[in-house]
Structure formats: C-alpha cells, structure tokens
Scaffold this active site. Structure first.
Site, PDB file in Angstrom:
ATOM      1  N   GLY A  10      28.171  24.004  31.292  1.00 36.29           N
ATOM      2  CA  GLY A  10      27.451  24.930  30.820  1.00 36.29           C
ATOM      3  C   GLY A  10      27.614  25.287  29.273  1.00 36.29           C
ATOM      4  N   PHE A 116      17.485  51.301  25.189  1.00 30.11           N
ATOM      5  CA  PHE A 116      17.292  50.630  26.588  1.00 30.11           C
ATOM      6  C   PHE A 116      17.672  51.340  27.782  1.00 30.11           C
ATOM      7  CE2 PHE A 116      16.876  45.822  27.178  1.00 30.11           C
ATOM      8  CZ  PHE A 116      16.129  45.556  25.987  1.00 30.11           C
ATOM      9  N   ASP A 210      24.227  26.209  40.973  1.00 31.38           N
ATOM     10  CA  ASP A 210      24.895  24.988  41.010  1.00 31.38           C
ATOM     11  C   ASP A 210      26.314  25.173  40.930  1.00 31.38           C
ATOM     12  OD1 ASP A 210      22.112  24.292  40.896  1.00 31.38           O
ATOM     13  OD2 ASP A 210      22.539  22.813  39.172  1.00 31.38           O
ATOM     14  N   GLN A 229      19.483  41.616  40.993  1.00 31.82           N
ATOM     15  CA  GLN A 229      18.660  42.565  40.192  1.00 31.82           C
ATOM     16  C   GLN A 229      17.232  42.098  39.985  1.00 31.82           C
ATOM     17  OE1 GLN A 229      18.931  43.288  35.365  1.00 31.82           O
ATOM     18  NE2 GLN A 229      19.597  45.137  36.582  1.00 31.82           N
ATOM     19  N   HIS A 231      14.025  42.985  37.976  1.00 33.02           N
ATOM     20  CA  HIS A 231      13.607  43.601  36.797  1.00 33.02           C
ATOM     21  C   HIS A 231      12.527  44.314  36.956  1.00 33.02           C
ATOM     22  CE1 HIS A 231      12.589  44.343  32.478  1.00 33.02           C
ATOM     23  NE2 HIS A 231      13.706  43.714  32.204  1.00 33.02           N
ATOM     24  N   LEU A 241       9.274  37.491  32.132  1.00 37.97           N
ATOM     25  CA  LEU A 241       9.754  38.627  31.710  1.00 37.97           C
ATOM     26  C   LEU A 241       8.928  39.358  30.457  1.00 37.97           C
ATOM     27  CD1 LEU A 241      12.217  40.562  32.116  1.00 37.97           C
ATOM     28  CD2 LEU A 241      13.098  39.842  29.927  1.00 37.97           C
ATOM     29  N   GLU A 244      12.510  44.563  28.672  1.00 36.73           N
ATOM     30  CA  GLU A 244      12.704  46.108  28.543  1.00 36.73           C
ATOM     31  C   GLU A 244      12.605  46.847  27.139  1.00 36.73           C
ATOM     32  OE1 GLU A 244      16.029  46.950  31.119  1.00 36.73           O
ATOM     33  OE2 GLU A 244      16.515  48.868  30.036  1.00 36.73           O
ATOM     34  N   ARG A 275      17.250  49.735  35.708  1.00 32.98           N
ATOM     35  CA  ARG A 275      16.391  49.011  36.237  1.00 32.98           C
ATOM     36  C   ARG A 275      16.245  48.894  37.598  1.00 32.98           C
ATOM     37  NH1 ARG A 275      18.154  43.609  32.780  1.00 32.98           N
ATOM     38  NH2 ARG A 275      17.077  44.352  30.924  1.00 32.98           N
ATOM     39  N   HIS A 342      15.926  38.896  38.728  1.00 36.03           N
ATOM     40  CA  HIS A 342      16.115  38.586  37.327  1.00 36.03           C
ATOM     41  C   HIS A 342      17.586  38.287  37.021  1.00 36.03           C
ATOM     42  CE1 HIS A 342      15.797  39.160  33.008  1.00 36.03           C
ATOM     43  NE2 HIS A 342      16.817  40.221  33.102  1.00 36.03           N
ATOM     44  N   ARG A 384      23.215  45.742  36.606  1.00 40.53           N
ATOM     45  CA  ARG A 384      23.458  45.596  35.225  1.00 40.53           C
ATOM     46  C   ARG A 384      22.369  46.439  34.451  1.00 40.53           C
ATOM     47  NH1 ARG A 384      21.388  42.249  31.174  1.00 40.53           N
ATOM     48  NH2 ARG A 384      19.968  41.130  32.384  1.00 40.53           N
ATOM     49  N   SER A 389      24.412  41.673  29.349  1.00 46.37           N
ATOM     50  CA  SER A 389      24.706  40.598  29.665  1.00 46.37           C
ATOM     51  C   SER A 389      24.767  39.467  28.829  1.00 46.37           C
ATOM     52  CB  SER A 389      23.484  39.939  30.853  1.00 46.37           C
ATOM     53  OG  SER A 389      23.739  38.736  31.073  1.00 46.37           O
ATOM     54  N   LEU A 390      24.051  39.456  27.624  1.00 45.51           N
ATOM     55  CA  LEU A 390      24.355  38.565  26.505  1.00 45.51           C
ATOM     56  C   LEU A 390      25.874  38.801  26.153  1.00 45.51           C
ATOM     57  CD1 LEU A 390      20.985  38.606  24.635  1.00 45.51           C
ATOM     58  CD2 LEU A 390      22.027  36.734  26.227  1.00 45.51           C
TER      59      LEU A 390
HETATM   60  C1  LIG Z   1      13.941  36.101  30.455  1.00 51.13           C
HETATM   61  C2  LIG Z   1      15.263  36.674  30.397  1.00 51.13           C
HETATM   62  C3  LIG Z   1      15.294  37.503  29.504  1.00 51.13           C
HETATM   63  C4  LIG Z   1      16.927  38.222  29.378  1.00 51.13           C
HETATM   64  N1  LIG Z   1      16.823  39.120  28.223  1.00 51.13           N
HETATM   65  C5  LIG Z   1      18.174  39.408  28.258  1.00 51.13           C
HETATM   66  C6  LIG Z   1      18.474  40.395  26.980  1.00 51.13           C
HETATM   67  O1  LIG Z   1      17.527  40.897  26.174  1.00 51.13           O
HETATM   68  N2  LIG Z   1      19.792  40.914  27.137  1.00 51.13           N
HETATM   69  C7  LIG Z   1      20.888  40.456  27.895  1.00 51.13           C
HETATM   70  O2  LIG Z   1      21.825  40.999  27.579  1.00 51.13           O
HETATM   71  N3  LIG Z   1      20.497  39.797  28.675  1.00 51.13           N
HETATM   72  C8  LIG Z   1      19.266  39.049  28.983  1.00 51.13           C
HETATM   73  N4  LIG Z   1      19.084  38.460  29.959  1.00 51.13           N
HETATM   74  C9  LIG Z   1      20.095  37.828  30.955  1.00 51.13           C
HETATM   75  C10 LIG Z   1      20.886  36.868  30.062  1.00 51.13           C
HETATM   76  O3  LIG Z   1      19.888  36.096  29.093  1.00 51.13           O
HETATM   77  C11 LIG Z   1      21.656  36.065  30.728  1.00 51.13           C
HETATM   78  O4  LIG Z   1      22.546  36.414  31.875  1.00 51.13           O
HETATM   79  C12 LIG Z   1      22.761  35.141  30.023  1.00 51.13           C
HETATM   80  O5  LIG Z   1      22.180  34.532  28.951  1.00 51.13           O
HETATM   81  C13 LIG Z   1      23.387  34.087  30.765  1.00 51.13           C
HETATM   82  O6  LIG Z   1      24.062  33.096  30.120  1.00 51.13           O
HETATM   83  P1  LIG Z   1      25.057  32.062  30.747  1.00 51.13           P
HETATM   84  O7  LIG Z   1      25.856  31.566  29.508  1.00 51.13           O
HETATM   85  O8  LIG Z   1      25.967  32.731  31.692  1.00 51.13           O
HETATM   86  O9  LIG Z   1      24.338  31.142  31.410  1.00 51.13           O
HETATM   87  P2  LIG Z   1      22.933  30.331  31.021  1.00 51.13           P
HETATM   88  O10 LIG Z   1      22.369  30.722  29.697  1.00 51.13           O
HETATM   89  O11 LIG Z   1      22.005  30.401  32.001  1.00 51.13           O
HETATM   90  O12 LIG Z   1      23.484  28.858  30.918  1.00 51.13           O
HETATM   91  C14 LIG Z   1      23.660  28.033  32.085  1.00 51.13           C
HETATM   92  C15 LIG Z   1      24.263  26.853  31.642  1.00 51.13           C
HETATM   93  O13 LIG Z   1      24.851  26.030  32.497  1.00 51.13           O
HETATM   94  C16 LIG Z   1      24.264  24.689  32.807  1.00 51.13           C
HETATM   95  N5  LIG Z   1      24.333  24.256  34.139  1.00 51.13           N
HETATM   96  C17 LIG Z   1      23.887  24.885  35.004  1.00 51.13           C
HETATM   97  N6  LIG Z   1      23.787  24.049  36.153  1.00 51.13           N
HETATM   98  C18 LIG Z   1      24.675  22.903  35.797  1.00 51.13           C
HETATM   99  C19 LIG Z   1      24.963  21.654  36.502  1.00 51.13           C
HETATM  100  N7  LIG Z   1      24.719  21.608  37.807  1.00 51.13           N
HETATM  101  N8  LIG Z   1      25.170  20.759  35.554  1.00 51.13           N
HETATM  102  C20 LIG Z   1      25.520  20.710  34.353  1.00 51.13           C
HETATM  103  N9  LIG Z   1      25.147  22.149  33.642  1.00 51.13           N
HETATM  104  C21 LIG Z   1      24.739  22.901  34.472  1.00 51.13           C
HETATM  105  C22 LIG Z   1      22.953  24.904  32.136  1.00 51.13           C
HETATM  106  O14 LIG Z   1      22.412  23.270  31.589  1.00 51.13           O
HETATM  107  C23 LIG Z   1      23.075  25.828  31.037  1.00 51.13           C
HETATM  108  O15 LIG Z   1      23.585  25.218  30.002  1.00 51.13           O
HETATM  109  C24 LIG Z   1      17.683  37.810  30.152  1.00 51.13           C
HETATM  110  C25 LIG Z   1      17.424  36.873  31.194  1.00 51.13           C
HETATM  111  C26 LIG Z   1      16.217  36.341  31.316  1.00 51.13           C
HETATM  112  C27 LIG Z   1      15.800  35.303  32.357  1.00 51.13           C
END
Ligand SMILES: Cc1cc2nc3c(=O)[nH]c(=O)nc-3n(C[C@H](O)[C@H](O)[C@H](O)COP(=O)(O)OP(=O)(O)OC[C@H]3O[C@@H](n4cnc5c(N)ncnc54)[C@H](O)[C@@H]3O)c2cc1C
Length: 575
Positions: A10, A116, A210, A229, A231, A241, A244, A275, A342, A384, A389-390
């Site tokens: 990831g 927010f 996955d 969640q 949204h 999206l 917010e 939310r 979301h 959340r 989340s970021l």
């Molecule tokens: C449109 C949108 C807007 C958002 N805005 C905000 C915001 O403003 N503020 C906030 O706090 N949160 C926000 N969120 C939530 C936040 O963006 C996410 O929860 C957070 O970025 C998730 O980060 P992560 O590193 O856990 O996963 P992700 O960024 O989803 O990364 C997952 C990684 O896993 C890899 N992966 C997955 N499955 C496999 C596999 N089988 N094999 C190899 N690699 C795999 C993918 O390639 C990717 O690199 C938003 C979410 C969305 C959908």
C-alpha cells in the site's frame, strides 16, 4: 523468491508514512508494493483537509480535538488511541510541511484552518481542495529521495502466516502475470478501504478491501466492519465527493422546497454536525418525499452566497467536478447531492503501534502490522470526523514504521523461517488465480457486480432493518453462487485487468458478508450504523467492538472486545 527485511503493501499515506519511518529508524531494506502507481493511490483523492489543533484560526487544543473525536465516534473509539492521534497532530503537520507539503495560508503567513463537521474549532489544514494530492506527492518525493524499493503495479494475493507469525506475502506482477513470493521479517498493510461494495460511493476502483480479506483469510478477524460511513455530500447519482469543506466554507443544505432542513436535526451545529447525523437527516428528507430533482432523490448544497472569488480560491476542484459531472455551476446554482458510501471505520485490528492483534485479549500476530483505512486502531469508533483520516494514516503509519523498525532490529525478528509456508501459500495462490482465469460459466461478472452494489446500497445503506439484512444474507449467498458460475473472456497473463476485477469481486463479496453479518448482529443504532428497528444507542449491551472471524464455510462468526474508555464516559450526543 524475493527477500526484503520489510514489505509494506500500500502506497497511500499510511503505507508511505510507514516505509519512510522504518527507513528513518535504521532499517535499510524496505519494499513498497502497490497495485496502482503510488501517486494514484486513493489518498490522492482527499479534498478537504487534515486535522490538527494548531489554534491558528481560533483557540484550540489536542484535548478538545480528542473529545470531539470520541464524541463524533459515538463513544466506540478507543480513547487512548484517539488521544495519541490528536496529541500527535500538530507535530505531524509541521513534519509534513518540512517535507515540502504546501498548505494554504492565512494573510499573516500561518497555515490556514477551516471548519469541519463535529469539530468544535476550525482545525482542518488544507491545500485548497486538493489536500490528499499535496500530501501524497510530498511523501512520494521522499520515497524517491530515500530510494525505497517500489514494486508499482504489483498485486497482493495472500499474506503468509506460519506459527502465528507473518512470513511474507504472495504477489502478482501485473505486467507479466507472474506470481512471486516476497519473504520478509515484517509485513505491513496500508491497503485502504472497501467502499466499492456500494453502488453510490466516493471510493476509487481500487478500494476493494484486498488487504482486509488477505488478513481475514489468514485467520485474522475484521473489527467493527458494520460501521461504514455514508458521506452526506456525494454528487447526485454519481457519488463523487463534494468535500465537507464546502460546508466548512459556509454552504447550506436545502431540501426540494429550499428549506434549510438541518434546523430540525442539529439545531446548533446545523450543516456542520457529524456526517452520520447529516446523512441520516438527508436520507429522511428524501425518504419522506421532501427531496428534489425528478425522482425526489436528492437534496442540495447551496454555495451561491459565498461568491465566485471565494469558491474559486478555496474549492476549485469541486467546482470543476460539479461542472463536469452534473453540468451545474455552483457559483450560480445549488448542486444536487445525496449520501454516498465513503469510509470504512472498521478493519484489521491493531494496537496503538500498528501491531496487528487477533483476539479479545489483543494477542499480537508477530511480524504483522497495519495502519490507515484498512486498519482499526480504533480512533474513529462508529463514525469518523472529517479530516481525521489523513491524520490517522500519517500518525499511525509513522508510529507503525517505528514499531516495525524496533521489531526488525530486535532479537526476535526471524527472517529465515517459513519457507514451506511461503511455498505452499504461493501454490494455493497460483491455483486460485488459475481457477479464476478459467472461469467459464453462463453468468456475467458485470451483472453480479451491479446487483451486489445495488443491494448493498439499498439494504445496508444509511438506514438498516433486520428484515432487509436477513434477506441480504440470502442474496449475498446467491450472488456468491452465481459468481462461481461466471465467465471471464480474457485468459491472457499480461496486464489482465479482467482477471484482477474478478479477484476483486471475490473480495467485495466476502467484505459485504462481513459488513452485513456485523450489521445484523448489532441491535442498536450508533454512529454510521443506524437500525430503524433499534433506533437508540444501547451502551448496556453494545458498547463493544465486533470481531468477525472467517469460518470453514466462509461465513463470519462474531466475537466481541471491550472499548477502551480512559477519560470520557459515554453521554448522549447533542449537536
Ligand atoms: C474522495 C475522498 C475524499 C477524502 N477526503 C478526505 C479529507 O479531506 N480528509 C481526510 O482526513 N480524509 C479524507 N478521505 C479519506 C482518506 O482519503 C482515506 O481514508 C485515506 O487517504 C486512506 O489512506 P490509506 O493510506 O489508508 O489508503 P489508500 O490511500 O487508499 O491507499 C491504499 C494503497 O493500497 C494499495 N493496494 C490496495 N490493494 C492492493 C493489492 N491487492 N495489492 C497491492 N496494493 C494494493 C493501493 O494501490 C494503494 O497504494 C477522503 C476519501 C475520499 C474517498
């Protein structure tokens, strides 16, 4: 066999934060795997901001941030984890800034902060409405600079566990179709959420659960998966999206008659209630016939009073998305919106250092770590708050990196074992993939996918009932049976996206059965889980986490774990 000290699966904010901290803590050999190019990870879609009590716009403190997070989570958050999140936030923002992440500023040069939902004070730090993009690119620059070994467009198939210890992963090189084993002393998952199980969603095509399923199939439970969640502001019929941040900047929510209906649901916080509350308010307006558009299936976000200049400065991306997908210019017209799936509050259970734990006593699965949306630490509890989340992905990704390094450089890390388990898991994965590649029945995967998403949205959406959930259990079993009789047309090895989609559908079917199992069992309404037949929160019976274990026949079996309450006794939530 490929060998690394550490393999991080990831390349979103959680995975990259972990990889960088592992390196910084002295481990030289770290591999980063992603099924999409790292900067296409879903974190890049995040729009509105990342929370920290910097106090730039109004007096603020990590303590207030912590309380808001726990209250927002309807008291299901583990409060020790929530405190770590909020206390670590200011330092994390400065750290990101020092890495080169560009935040929007106030006139005096300090980092700007906006309001927010559910946050008492304005504490979202942002880069216009492209915050995730800015942070993701900032982290990726560091990944390149520090020469992390990146396996871009490699696909995780299985986690290898032997004697309650992670030994590595089985992956497919998407380009060649070859299936490889990567042996590692420590494995970390930052594989994101599973919103693609729902018809209307903000989530990217890659958000198919996955990592969660790989862990689940290796015997690790999935925690609190009934909490999905919704949204409140997805573009009508698309689910894309509309951040917010629009409401943070002052947008109104109106129904089909132009009434600001939040007055009836959250008199004090209005549009900036959490939310879950806003999504339920919208769904109630729609269900009771007060929506807008032809089918009365939408409500509206109205930004006209903000004026073009502010909209174009603060919200340029959403302005463009709304124009492209709805043909609506939010400078001059209200935009139709609806609740959209979301964020996955549940996930792989971990302790506060990202160490995966697999039972009610929090026993560690040695050498296996997780953070970000695929994990459940659990800071967000039942709901959340936006911008947390970021923050979680960065804070707990980084903490996990230091824990991984401590483990790998410590006396107990064992890089030599597990050869037989690695080879047998690889063999199982090869057979699994070949079975999928040979799928040749009368059913179409596209039909099954459409029906799965539709039925999950209708029966396990904003509101749920026992009747709907029970019938959904049967429908999921039927969809699973049809899936096993489906066909794929592309039998090639190289970059076979149809094959990958078939595998991902398998994951979504399994994820859905876990979500529905938890939703059916939890006979109360809390945060993102709203049961019409049990409309109240029930702290006597349900102030606890669910742990879903995979059984022989593939159905989930639930066990329960207490919530960690340190400072804040559960109270009624009022906004
Ligand atoms: C449109 C949108 C807007 C958002 N805005 C905000 C915001 O403003 N503020 C906030 O706090 N949160 C926000 N969120 C939530 C936040 O963006 C996410 O929860 C957070 O970025 C998730 O980060 P992560 O590193 O856990 O996963 P992700 O960024 O989803 O990364 C997952 C990684 O896993 C890899 N992966 C997955 N499955 C496999 C596999 N089988 N094999 C190899 N690699 C795999 C993918 O390639 C990717 O690199 C938003 C979410 C969305 C959908």
């Amino acid at each position: 066999m490929i060998v690394h000290d550490v393999v991080v699966v990831g390349a979103g904010l959680a995975g990259m934060s972990c990889a960088l901290e592992t390196l910084r803590s002295g481990v030289k050999d770290v591999a980063l795997i992603s099924k999409v190019h790292p900067v296409r990870s879903h974190s890049g879609a995040a729009q509105g901001g990342i929370a920290a009590a910097l106090g730039n716009s109004a007096e603020d403190s990590p303590e207030v941030h912590g309380f808001d997070t726990v209250k927002g989570g309807d008291y299901l958050s583990d409060q020790d984890a929530a405190a770590i999140l909020c206390e670590s936030a200011p330092e994390m923002i400065y750290r990101l800034e020092h890495m080169g992440v560009v935040f929007s500023r106030m006139a005096d040069g300090r980092i700007a902060q906006r309001a927010f939902g559910g946050h008492t004070n304005p504490r979202a730090c942002f880069s216009a409405d492209r915050t995730g993009f800015a942070v993701l690119h900032g982290l990726f620059e560091q990944v390149v600079k520090h020469k992390v070994t990146v396996y871009s467009e490699w696909y995780l198939l299985s986690l290898v566990v032997e004697d309650r210890q992670a030994r590595g992963v089985v992956v497919m090189n998407i380009d060649t179709g070859e299936i490889e084993v990567i042996r590692a002393k420590a494995v970390m998952f930052g594989t994101g959420g599973c919103g693609r199980a729902f018809k209307i969603t903000t989530n990217a095509f890659a958000s198919t659960g996955d990592g969660l399923i790989a862990a689940y199939r290796a015997g690790i439970p999935a925690e609190d998966m009934e909490f999905m969640q919704f949204h409140p502001t997805g573009l009508y019929r698309h689910g894309i999206l509309a951040s917010e941040a629009l409401r943070g900047e002052g947008a109104y929510l109106t129904n089909g008659s132009g009434e600001r209906f939040m007055e009836r649901y959250a008199k004090e916080r209005m549009e900036l209630a959490p939310r879950d509350i806003v999504a339920r308010a919208e769904q109630t307006e729609i269900d009771e016939g007060r929506g807008g558009e032809e089918d009365k299936g939408a409500v509206y976000l109205d930004l006209r009073h903000l004026g073009r200049e502010r909209i174009m400065e603060r919200l340029p991306q959403v302005h463009q998305l709304t124009l492209d997908f709805l043909g609506v210019d939010m400078v001059t017209d209200p935009m139709p919106i609806q609740p959209t799936a979301h964020y996955t509050m549940g996930g792989i259970p971990t302790d506060n250092w990202g160490q995966v734990v697999y039972d009610e006593q929090n026993t560690p699965l040695v050498g296996f770590f997780a953070a970000g949306e695929c994990a459940c630490v659990s800071v967000h509890g039942a709901n959340r708050l936006g911008t947390n989340s970021l923050l979680e992905a960065c804070v707990f990704g980084t903490r996990t990196g230091s824990a991984v390094a401590r483990y790998v450089t410590g006396a107990h890390a064992d890089g030599g074992g597990g050869v037989a388990a690695l080879e047998s898991t690889r063999q199982e994965a090869v057979e699994y993939v070949e079975r999928r590649r040979a799928m040749d029945g009368p059913e179409r995967l596209a039909d099954i996918r459409t029906e799965l998403k539709d039925v999950m949205m209708r029966k396990c959406g904003v509101f749920r009932t026992e009747k709907d959930l029970e019938s959904l259990v049967g429908e999921l079993a039927e969809l699973r049976a049809r899936y096993e009789r489906a066909a794929i047309e592309d039998r090639s090895k190289r970059f076979n996206t149809e094959l990958l989609e078939a595998i991902e559908m398998d994951h979504l079917l399994e994820t859905s059965s876990i979500i529905v199992g938890g939703a059916l069992a939890r006979q109360e309404s809390r945060g993102g889980h709203a049961r019409k037949d049990f409309p109240k929160r029930d702290d006597v019976n349900w102030l606890k986490h669910t742990l879903a274990y995979r059984t022989e026949d593939g159905t989930p079996e639930l066990r329960f774990k207490p919530v960690k309450i340190t400072k804040y006794e559960p109270q009624e939530r009022k906004y």
